[in-house]
Enzyme design. Sequence first.
Site, PDB file in Angstrom:
ATOM      1  CD  GLU A 296     -10.352 -55.287  20.129  1.00 25.81           C
ATOM      2  OE1 GLU A 296     -10.083 -56.485  20.089  1.00 25.81           O
ATOM      3  OE2 GLU A 296     -11.098 -55.263  20.555  1.00 25.81           O
TER       4      GLU A 296
ATOM      5  CB  CYS B 246     -13.333 -57.318  19.886  1.00 25.91           C
ATOM      6  SG  CYS B 246     -14.097 -56.240  21.195  1.00 25.91           S
TER       7      CYS B 246
ATOM      8  NE  ARG C 274      -1.942 -41.918  51.372  1.00 27.04           N
ATOM      9  CZ  ARG C 274      -1.744 -42.656  51.916  1.00 27.04           C
ATOM     10  NH1 ARG C 274      -2.782 -43.707  51.990  1.00 27.04           N
ATOM     11  NH2 ARG C 274      -0.745 -42.858  52.161  1.00 27.04           N
TER      12      ARG C 274
END
Length: 357
Positions: A46, A78, A201
């Site tokens: 946000e 938020c 990997r």
Amino acid sequence: MQRALVLAGRGLYSTTPNPRVGCVLVQGDEIVGEGWHVRAGEPHAEVHALAAAGSKARGATAYVTLEPCAHHGRTPPCAEALIAAGVRRVVAALTDPNPQVAGRGMAMLRAAGIATAEGLLAAEARELNIGFISRMTRGRPWLRLKIAASLDGRTALKNGQSQWITGAAARQDGHRWRARACALLTGIGTVAGDDPQLNVREVETERQPLKIVLDSHLELSPDARLFADAASVLVVSALDDKIKAQPLLDKGAEWIALPDAAGRIDLAQLLPELGRRGLNEVHAEAGATLNGAFIAAGLADELLLYLAPCLLGDAARPLAVLPELENLAGRWAFEMQGCERIGEAVRIRCRKPETPA
């Protein structure tokens, strides 16, 4: 909300232990700001979206994949930021299962006169954060068993040879699932037989998951390849012997003993312990004995099976060692989640029926 979910997915490999969250701010038919949570300790989705929108956030509708937080953690709430920016309406896909939030964020917004709605594309949002939800609601991570096998369900020859049953495409896909996990788990038998690196990997990632080795009798060699990189290692044993564990501690590993009454590792206690450590998803790549133990104990939430178009025969090793059944009513049932061709292999995903999706 679909766009917000796409944004949230950008944090698939990086947000742990936090959830993956995306946010889109809209004025009419125009997107005026968007953002996603990148990693723990940094601004939430946000905040990024509000910064991108600037003054256009006032009067906008915010679409967010998870309820805005209402508590002070490593970042401010938020919900307060949305209120201060003058957002008119907030649509959340899911209520945050974190007990520190759990509806308080939406309540804070409503108290400030902001219209709210919940549930839009909730299933997709749950799937993105299946591990976080598991940890918040069950106190334990989501456990996924990854198994590569032949069509007759065999994972290695009798002599232990298993590389490679599946092809390069399936291995690369498996590493994508590794990369999204908080931890990679295996047993001492797999380490002794294959000496795996136990890392990611085949895909790019900025974060290597924690490595967990279940080693009942502390037989793990300090020279094992899994110690070759800088990733953290956790060794779990049944034997409570610090002297025997000391060579592993000297390699930088962490060690805990979790014995059960029979002198084995207590798997039922292991998962809550991993939950307390902030692990959302645990990706296990183990042998038939450990696979079977997790399944028989009802602890395996999901199976990720890669079936290669070949047969290895009855003498080869099975994908899971399970107790003999006397009738089909006692079988270990799973629900199909998806089936997809990956290179020459077929990837099958299935879950325990009683496990929330």
